[in-house]
Design a protein around this motif. Sequence first.
Motif, PDB file in Angstrom:
ATOM      1  N   ILE A 104      29.999 -39.803 -21.444  1.00 38.69           N
ATOM      2  CA  ILE A 104      28.657 -39.552 -20.716  1.00 38.69           C
ATOM      3  C   ILE A 104      27.987 -38.374 -21.631  1.00 38.69           C
ATOM      4  CG2 ILE A 104      27.697 -37.933 -18.829  1.00 38.69           C
ATOM      5  CD1 ILE A 104      29.804 -39.403 -16.987  1.00 38.69           C
ATOM      6  N   VAL A 139      24.172 -39.183 -22.936  1.00 40.73           N
ATOM      7  CA  VAL A 139      23.266 -38.350 -22.519  1.00 40.73           C
ATOM      8  C   VAL A 139      22.318 -37.899 -23.999  1.00 40.73           C
ATOM      9  CG1 VAL A 139      22.367 -36.003 -22.193  1.00 40.73           C
ATOM     10  CG2 VAL A 139      23.994 -37.193 -20.796  1.00 40.73           C
ATOM     11  N   LEU A 147      23.747 -38.367 -15.315  1.00 41.21           N
ATOM     12  CA  LEU A 147      23.043 -38.485 -16.520  1.00 41.21           C
ATOM     13  C   LEU A 147      21.769 -37.720 -16.495  1.00 41.21           C
ATOM     14  CD1 LEU A 147      23.890 -42.125 -17.262  1.00 41.21           C
ATOM     15  CD2 LEU A 147      24.642 -40.256 -18.727  1.00 41.21           C
TER      16      LEU A 147
END
Length: 408
Positions: free
Chosen positions: A78, A82, A133
């Motif tokens: 993640i 990002v 996110l």
Amino acid sequence: MISAASRPYIVASVPVLREHGLTITRCFYQRLFAAHPELKNIFNMPNQQSGTQQQALASAIFAYAANIDNPDALAPVISRIVQKHVSLGVREEHYPIVGKHLLDAIAEILGAAATPELLAAWAEAYGLLATALITEERKQYQAHGIEPGEYRSVTVVRKQKESETVTSFYLEATDGKALPAFQPGQYISVAVNIEQLALRQLRQYSLSDAPDNGHWRISVKREEGSATADNSYPAGLVSNLLHDQYQEGDVLWVSPPCGDFVLPQDDDTPLVLISAGVGVTPMMSMLQGSLQRSPQRPVNFLYATLNGRHHPLKGELSKLSRRHGQMRSHIAYEKPADDDRLRMDYQQQGYLQLAQLPDALLPHDGSYYLCGPTSFMQIQRNALLARGVAAHQIQQEVFGPSLLQHLQ
């Protein structure tokens, strides 16, 4: 955390996604671009045309489902997503659009198997991921002091050929102000308008110079690749344009520096940088950053390429080796050219074989960074593990389709 009611449906989706994931993602992108053609300006369209982006998304969905109860495994992925999204200018309003067409694609491909309960579970799972996110991306945009999709204009103040395929572009802010600081290992997105396609395309290029030199430098490899049948989105679309049309004095639009493949500030263990091909670019930034900021820290620089003619930044590396006694380099040329000199230009002929190297180059207490083709990084990672290097000591840079490979 996914709800207890939805978890069984997500877990049960894993074998289904293994079988139908690619078909679902192909359907998804067809629906997405038909409804929102403007989003082609964010996606890598040659990767769309070749199918690699569809495969990447299929892998991502599968990995997410398979690790739905393993947040520790998902967290670093993640973080990387990002960073990539911020460099691309992804906005909050994009998420409901993507979610709608993803769920519609699941329903279309699975047919009767896509029960209301299954679709509700995936809606919940997607919503949780989107929220995570969006939250982190909002923080990054605020930290950079920009709005999503805001780019900075920079001027090419110097263009230098580094090898037969790589050219460096030295960049300074068009407004004359200082460019934002970056961490060695980070990259920027470069936005280029493709006039004949009425399309903007973004590509990520690692910053290849020291962070304190008053400019940014990207070293771009010309990507030849193979043209597609209709040649609408040829491989190397952006890199060829940069090489052929952008000259000193021209203006580029770029994102802020992004990426979490960086050197920790407080690490003084021996640093080992292992790269191949154009993967040398973030390593040169890491090398120079370490030599400037931690002049006593030992650094071993291992690099593999075809031969001296395909060795970008070769002269720069040689100068650094001569100036800094705490630095060792080991170069492997797969097929040395006639003018390449053993023990002077390179130390190993053929592929880079870590098993053949002494412990002095591969210390057990070292911090290892890998960058290069996916297969190269996997081979070197396995070789390090076989020598007793712990997995947590090894970091690697990944872009595009390789992002979630380790979760599968």
